[in-house]
Design an enzyme around this catalytic site. Structure first.
Site, PDB file in Angstrom:
ATOM      1  CG  HIS A 307      -0.524  -0.150   2.500  1.00 12.54           C
ATOM      2  ND1 HIS A 307       0.156   0.824   3.172  1.00 12.54           N
ATOM      3  CD2 HIS A 307      -0.610  -1.202   3.350  1.00 12.54           C
ATOM      4  CE1 HIS A 307       0.455   0.385   4.379  1.00 12.54           C
ATOM      5  NE2 HIS A 307       0.016  -0.844   4.511  1.00 12.54           N
ATOM      6  CG  HIS A 350       6.311   4.366   9.764  1.00 10.55           C
ATOM      7  ND1 HIS A 350       6.195   5.573   9.120  1.00 10.55           N
ATOM      8  CD2 HIS A 350       5.327   4.347  10.669  1.00 10.55           C
ATOM      9  CE1 HIS A 350       5.177   6.245   9.618  1.00 10.55           C
ATOM     10  NE2 HIS A 350       4.629   5.536  10.546  1.00 10.55           N
ATOM     11  CD  GLU A 356       3.205   9.130  11.822  1.00 13.80           C
ATOM     12  OE1 GLU A 356       2.482   8.305  12.399  1.00 13.80           O
ATOM     13  OE2 GLU A 356       4.006   8.831  10.929  1.00 13.80           O
ATOM     14  CE1 TYR A 365      -5.449   4.131  11.629  1.00  8.73           C
ATOM     15  CE2 TYR A 365      -4.015   3.314  13.367  1.00  8.73           C
ATOM     16  CZ  TYR A 365      -4.180   3.885  12.121  1.00  8.73           C
ATOM     17  OH  TYR A 365      -3.082   4.185  11.362  1.00  8.73           O
ATOM     18  CG  HIS A 380       2.959   7.115  17.106  1.00  7.88           C
ATOM     19  ND1 HIS A 380       1.742   6.893  16.505  1.00  7.88           N
ATOM     20  CD2 HIS A 380       2.988   6.315  18.192  1.00  7.88           C
ATOM     21  CE1 HIS A 380       1.067   5.994  17.188  1.00  7.88           C
ATOM     22  NE2 HIS A 380       1.797   5.619  18.218  1.00  7.88           N
ATOM     23  CG  HIS A 386       4.669   4.849  15.065  1.00  7.12           C
ATOM     24  ND1 HIS A 386       5.643   5.777  14.823  1.00  7.12           N
ATOM     25  CD2 HIS A 386       3.763   5.017  14.078  1.00  7.12           C
ATOM     26  CE1 HIS A 386       5.337   6.481  13.746  1.00  7.12           C
ATOM     27  NE2 HIS A 386       4.206   6.027  13.270  1.00  7.12           N
TER      28      HIS A 386
END
Ligand code: FE2
Length: 454
Positions: A307, A350, A356, A365, A380, A386
């Site tokens: 993705h 990542h 973020e 989520y 994050h 995370h």
């Protein structure tokens, strides 16, 4: 879309027909609207005398000399010029609305953090101003870089009280309750699954239509939010311009003792006047508030494998001056189909140079099925690793590769190029989840030196 209700005594421009009642469709259009016929000068901005005895006044949202494709200003035709809407100022304390830099030596902002939702306190009147609770600040309000993120906890309407911020535009993301923003340029009603943008310098009053009201605010000190370039995606999908709605002109001619609170360089000031400042009878221009229904956001994603980066879900972006590196991105994770084959489908693990901050509007989520609760937030920070918790990892690693509809989910991210610093309220309030970091604790070492899928 329903036509927004009006407070008593307010006069509004005639409604457009069809679905646009009370609003004009488009993003950054050159709008024009008048609440009384003939109030808007035609063919010029500044006639010697304006109709109805109105004053002409320009509200500049960008420097006069900004490139023409970025230049934003609105001409207002109002009962009094704005200089009559302020008098001498005195400073006041608004203790929970913080501005960057708000850095405390005893607070550790380096970390992965998550917060439970906070209830709107009962027994205390909290308005749009006194109910604002800053979570993080980033950059510097005095140099107009960075942002602050807040939660609003509001149960009381502003009464003969008005507000404007010289520090930045506000992106409002409701999570519970309904609010009405009576602004100089028109009336916006706002509820969960919608957002609003309130430009820097715009005067408004906030009323509670259905309370208590709770939500998230991103205060953008930098360049204005704009729609992201779609690149090879082309001319459609993501957020479409026609789905943004700007209110038609509405004004009130009310002479009562009133108070205007101004946020300026992180400080709050009050000035007393004898009338409502919401007196713009007609206006034209491209610097105006708007709302947007997040359910009209058309997500684009992978249709075979892998993705794209989460930037594929960007709704709005505020540039920083460094090409492709946002002062703020507003990113939406909403219902969508997951169809990628042979793929780990949730957001991957990542580390990111950008910081973020996420909030949950409703539902679950996918990377955090537990603990990230509607009304809650997570952070994050810059270069902090995370990703999915153990349950999400195990599920995603073993789920059958059939199309799955990700339903009942709407979360968002305020992402900035600047590190985000926790306020005292965010760091010390009881809703901070002390055990968030442990959600990755049970991730197993699967490697044993032998080949094969584990
Ligand atoms: Fe991330």
């Amino acid at each position: 879309m329903t036509i927004p209700s009006l407070p008593d005594g307010m006069t509004r421009a005639p409604s457009l027909s069809g679905p646009h009642q009370g609003y004009m469709p488009g993003f950054g259009n050159d709008f024009e609207t008048e609440a009384l016929p003939g109030a808007l000068p035609q063919g010029m901005n500044s006639p010697q005398k304006c109709n109805y005895g109105l004053y002409g006044e320009q509200l500049s949202g960008t420097a006069f000399t900004a490139p023409s494709h970025q230049n934003e200003r609105t001409w207002c035709y109002r009962i009094r010029p704005s200089v009559k809407h302020t008098h001498r100022f005195r400073k006041i304390a608004v203790p929970h609305w913080k501005s960057a830099p708000d850095i405390h030596p005893d607070i550790v902002s380096l970390g992965q953090y998550r917060w439970d939702p906070v209830s709107v306190p009962a027994g205390e009147d909290l308005t749009w101003i006194t109910g604002m609770r800053t979570m993080v600040t980033a950059g510097d309000v005095n140099t107009q870089t960075g942002m602050a993120s807040h939660m609003y906890l509001v149960n009381a309407s502003m009464q003969d009280e008005y507000f404007f911020s010289a520090d930045g535009e506000l992106l409002v993301v409701p999570q519970e309750g309904r609010l009405r923003f009576c602004t100089e340029l028109g009336v916006i009603e706002l509820e969960p699954k919608e957002i609003a943008i309130l430009p820097r310098g715009l005067v408004y009053r906030v009323e509670v239509l259905e309370g208590p009201a709770r939500g998230f605010v991103c205060e953008n000190y930098g360049q204005k939010f704009q729609l992201p370039g779609r690149g090879p995606i082309g001319a459609n999908c993501m957020a479409n311009r026609r789905d943004f709605k700007t209110p038609v002109a509405a004004f009130e001619d009310r002479e009562v003792p009133s108070k205007v609170t101004v946020k300026w360089c992180g400080q709050f000031h009050v000035t007393e006047i004898g009338h409502s400042p919401l007196d713009v009878v007609a206006w034209h221009g491209n610097y105006a508030p708007c709302k947007y229904d997040l359910r009209t956001y058309c997500p684009v994603g992978a249709v075979l494998f892998d993705h794209p980066d989460p930037s594929i879900f960007t709704v709005l972006t505020a540039p920083s001056g460094i090409e492709g590196t946002a002062n703020i991105d507003f990113v939406l994770f909403r219902e969508r189909w997951m169809v990628a084959e042979n793929t780990f489908r949730p957001p991957w693990y990542h580390k990111n140079v950008m910081s973020e901050l996420m909030g949950n509007i409703y539902g679950v989520y996918d990377a955090k099925p537990k603990g990230f609760i509607p009304g809650g937030m997570s952070l994050h920070n810059c270069m902090l690793p995370h990703g999915p918790d153990r349950n999400a990892f195990e599920h995603a690693s073993n789920e059958p590769m059939v199309p799955v509809r990700q339903s009942d989910t709407m979360s968002f991210m305020f992402e900035t190029r600047f590190p985000q610093h926790l306020t005292e309220w965010a760091a010390k309030a009881g809703h901070l989840q002390e055990d968030y970091i442990d959600c990755w604790g049970s991730l197993e070492k699967k490697f044993d030196g032998t080949p094969g899928m584990k």
